[in-house]
Design an enzyme around this catalytic site. Structure first.
Site, PDB file in Angstrom:
ATOM      1  N   GLN A 112      -4.469  -4.757   7.222  1.00  0.00           N
ATOM      2  CA  GLN A 112      -5.454  -5.786   6.865  1.00  0.00           C
ATOM      3  C   GLN A 112      -5.311  -7.007   7.775  1.00  0.00           C
ATOM      4  O   GLN A 112      -6.300  -7.620   8.169  1.00  0.00           O
ATOM      5  CB  GLN A 112      -5.280  -6.210   5.393  1.00  0.00           C
ATOM      6  CG  GLN A 112      -5.487  -5.099   4.389  1.00  0.00           C
ATOM      7  CD  GLN A 112      -6.928  -4.593   4.332  1.00  0.00           C
ATOM      8  OE1 GLN A 112      -7.866  -5.295   4.704  1.00  0.00           O
ATOM      9  NE2 GLN A 112      -7.107  -3.366   3.879  1.00  0.00           N
ATOM     10  N   ASP A 163       3.202  -4.245   8.067  1.00  0.00           N
ATOM     11  CA  ASP A 163       1.994  -3.449   7.902  1.00  0.00           C
ATOM     12  C   ASP A 163       0.812  -4.377   8.176  1.00  0.00           C
ATOM     13  O   ASP A 163       0.487  -5.245   7.361  1.00  0.00           O
ATOM     14  CB  ASP A 163       1.972  -2.896   6.469  1.00  0.00           C
ATOM     15  CG  ASP A 163       0.634  -2.290   6.090  1.00  0.00           C
ATOM     16  OD1 ASP A 163      -0.337  -2.420   6.852  1.00  0.00           O
ATOM     17  OD2 ASP A 163       0.566  -1.697   4.994  1.00  0.00           O
ATOM     18  N   CYS A 184      -4.706   2.383  -3.706  1.00  0.00           N
ATOM     19  CA  CYS A 184      -3.447   2.861  -3.095  1.00  0.00           C
ATOM     20  C   CYS A 184      -2.346   1.832  -3.280  1.00  0.00           C
ATOM     21  O   CYS A 184      -1.508   1.641  -2.371  1.00  0.00           O
ATOM     22  CB  CYS A 184      -3.619   3.191  -1.615  1.00  0.00           C
ATOM     23  SG  CYS A 184      -4.736   4.544  -1.330  1.00  0.00           S
ATOM     24  N   HIS A 197       0.874  -1.182   0.000  1.00  0.00           N
ATOM     25  CA  HIS A 197       0.000   0.000   0.000  1.00  0.00           C
ATOM     26  C   HIS A 197       0.911   1.233   0.000  1.00  0.00           C
ATOM     27  O   HIS A 197       2.024   1.187   0.538  1.00  0.00           O
ATOM     28  CB  HIS A 197      -0.826  -0.052   1.282  1.00  0.00           C
ATOM     29  CG  HIS A 197      -1.906   0.962   1.402  1.00  0.00           C
ATOM     30  ND1 HIS A 197      -1.654   2.269   1.739  1.00  0.00           N
ATOM     31  CD2 HIS A 197      -3.254   0.876   1.253  1.00  0.00           C
ATOM     32  CE1 HIS A 197      -2.797   2.934   1.802  1.00  0.00           C
ATOM     33  NE2 HIS A 197      -3.790   2.119   1.509  1.00  0.00           N
TER      34      HIS A 197
HETATM   35  N1  PLP Z   1      -1.733  -0.779   4.519  1.00  0.00           N
HETATM   36  C1  PLP Z   1      -2.714  -1.515   3.977  1.00  0.00           C
HETATM   37  C2  PLP Z   1      -2.413  -2.898   3.477  1.00  0.00           C
HETATM   38  C3  PLP Z   1      -4.005  -0.989   3.865  1.00  0.00           C
HETATM   39  O1  PLP Z   1      -4.975  -1.707   3.318  1.00  0.00           O
HETATM   40  C4  PLP Z   1      -4.237   0.318   4.344  1.00  0.00           C
HETATM   41  C5  PLP Z   1      -5.566   0.940   4.182  1.00  0.00           C
HETATM   42  O2  PLP Z   1      -6.253   0.683   3.221  1.00  0.00           O
HETATM   43  C6  PLP Z   1      -3.185   1.027   4.928  1.00  0.00           C
HETATM   44  C7  PLP Z   1      -1.946   0.444   5.005  1.00  0.00           C
HETATM   45  C8  PLP Z   1      -3.384   2.404   5.489  1.00  0.00           C
HETATM   46  O3  PLP Z   1      -4.227   2.344   6.587  1.00  0.00           O
HETATM   47  P1  PLP Z   1      -4.820   3.695   7.229  1.00  0.00           P
HETATM   48  O4  PLP Z   1      -5.397   4.471   6.091  1.00  0.00           O
HETATM   49  O5  PLP Z   1      -5.844   3.202   8.185  1.00  0.00           O
HETATM   50  O6  PLP Z   1      -3.687   4.386   7.876  1.00  0.00           O
END
Ligand code: PLP
Length: 416
Positions: free
Chosen positions: A211, A208, A374, A131
């Site tokens: 998910q 990360d 993203c 992401h």
């Molecule tokens: N990483 C992953 C795999 C995600 O799916 C997301 C959000 O869609 C994020 C990071 C970012 O999360 P947040 O927008 O809650 O900070």
């Protein structure tokens, strides 16, 4: 988070659905089918009530007050930290730092740890599955320090090409940062196996968990990560709250990320001394209600059973893949084997633009997402500008998968 949990008992989805008021509405004349859970999940009444009870009965600022309400607010806020530690298998709640979400957690590590530890010629290893939240913060710190970013590629089925780790991990690698589960492909990565290799190479591993924390059990000591970030809103909690976990000695050695109230011990004219962890990283008035809501979400998910949730999603994905296979124009991205993924299905459909697919589905009350999610490097890997994405959670049903397929039949009839 285990990969295949097919043996877990099934969920009582009808009872679970009663806890989610937002699901019981009509959209464009049809009962809502909410399949945009990878973007954000819906909230059960238990979470809504915990937030409301805090504002109705206990609202005050934390830590600095000596009065009863401030004491209660502090208890709720710090109690929520302990609850999240327990949810993630962490012994020491001081290792849990509240953040705005995964994005802020990764920025905190990239900026604070990266700023203090990276230098010219050092390497950061990421993957093209990430992401943007797990790409851009590293690009910013690489620019600042002269470190270099390298990438793990993904194969045709959206799995990390782990054979390349032997050449990509060098004595210059300082940090490897990977997602536990892809939001664009659904792939669950074998973090445990990767962690061993990263540590053998003398580097640190950031995971990360945006998910991952929402879609299966997470036992951080067993996972083998050094840093882990996740978001409340992906796991039935509120938006604007998340957490970062790292071992005490790593956090203690890192400089503060932001300055302000709450994070200091003493302030002089020309310098300040800082509070102990975790408060050193929590400048300003925190999201107290958010923390309490996230802890209530952890209670809820644990009550249902994280592994049962993953098994339920995998069963829905299996069924959805079978049904999608009935439509010849559909191409599904990510692993073919549902046990290698959680409840995310990205697909394209002939010449129909994913935004058109999403718009047509919306007219039938079916909410899916369209775009690059993203994850523009994933789109580039498969040479598509965008995909449509249906993502499932604990409250979704097979009937809703059928509604998705019916909607796609409408798309097919419009686009021929
Ligand atoms: N990483 C992953 C795999 C995600 O799916 C997301 C959000 O869609 C994020 C990071 C970012 O999360 P947040 O927008 O809650 O900070």
């Amino acid at each position: 988070m285990t990969k295949s949990v097919a043996a877990a008992p099934t969920l009582d989805v009808e009872t679970i659905r009663k806890d989610f008021p937002v699901l019981h509405q009509r959209v464009n004349g049809h009962p809502l089918v909410y399949l945009d859970n990878a973007a954000t999940s819906q909230k059960p009444v238990q979470v809504l009530e915990a937030i409301s009870a805090y504002y109705r009965g206990d609202n005050a600022n934390v830590h600095r007050g000596i009065h009863e309400l401030s004491r209660r607010a502090t208890e709720g806020y710090e109690g929520a930290r302990k609850r999240m530690a327990r949810f993630l298998g962490v012994q020491d709640p001081a290792e849990i730092v509240w953040t705005r979400g995964t994005t802020e957690g990764i920025n905190l590590v990239a900026s604070s740890w990266g700023g203090a530890n990276l230098k010219e010629g050092d390497e950061i290893l990421l993957s093209v599955m990430e992401h943007h939240s797990n790409l851009v913060p590293w690009q910013i710190v690489a620019e600042r320090t002269g470190a270099r970013i390298r990438y793990l590629e993904i194969d045709e089925e959206g799995r990390l090409e782990l054979d390349a780790l032997d050449t990509l991990l060098t004595d210059r690698t300082r940090m490897v940062s990977l997602t536990q589960m892809s939001n664009a492909l659904g792939t669950i990565n074998p973090i445990g196996r990767i962690a061993e290799r990263v540590h053998a190479a003398g580097a640190l591993l950031m995971v990360d968990g945006a998910q991952g924390a929402a879609h299966g059990e997470v036992d951080l000591p067993a996972l083998g990560a050094d840093f882990y970030a996740c978001s409340g809103h992906k796991m039935c909690g509120p938006t604007g709250i998340g957490l970062l976990w790292a071992r005490r000695e790593l956090l203690e050695a890192m400089p503060p990320y932001q300055g302000g109230g709450e994070m200091i011990r003493f302030v002089e004219r020309d310098h300040s001394t800082f509070a102990d962890i975790p408060h050193k990283f929590e400048a300003g008035t925190p999201n107290i209600a958010g923390a309490i809501g996230m802890a209530a979400a952890a209670d809820y998910l644990e009550g249902v059973g994280p592994d049962r949730i993953l098994a339920h999603e995998q069963a829905l994905v299996r069924y959805a893949m079978e049904r999608l296979a009935e439509i010849p124009e559909v191409r599904v991205y990510g692993p073919k084997d549902p046990s290698e993924r959680a409840g995310v299905l990205s697909f394209t459909m002939g010449d129909a633009h994913p935004h058109d697919i999403s718009t047509i589905l919306d007219t039938e009350g079916v909410a899916v997402r369209a775009g690059h999610h993203c994850a523009q490097l994933v789109m580039k890997r498969y040479e598509v500008a965008a995909t449509a994405r249906a993502s499932f959670y604990l409250y979704n049903t097979r009937d809703e998968v059928d509604r998705l397929i019916d909607g796609l039949a409408t798309v097919q009839s419009i686009f021929g």
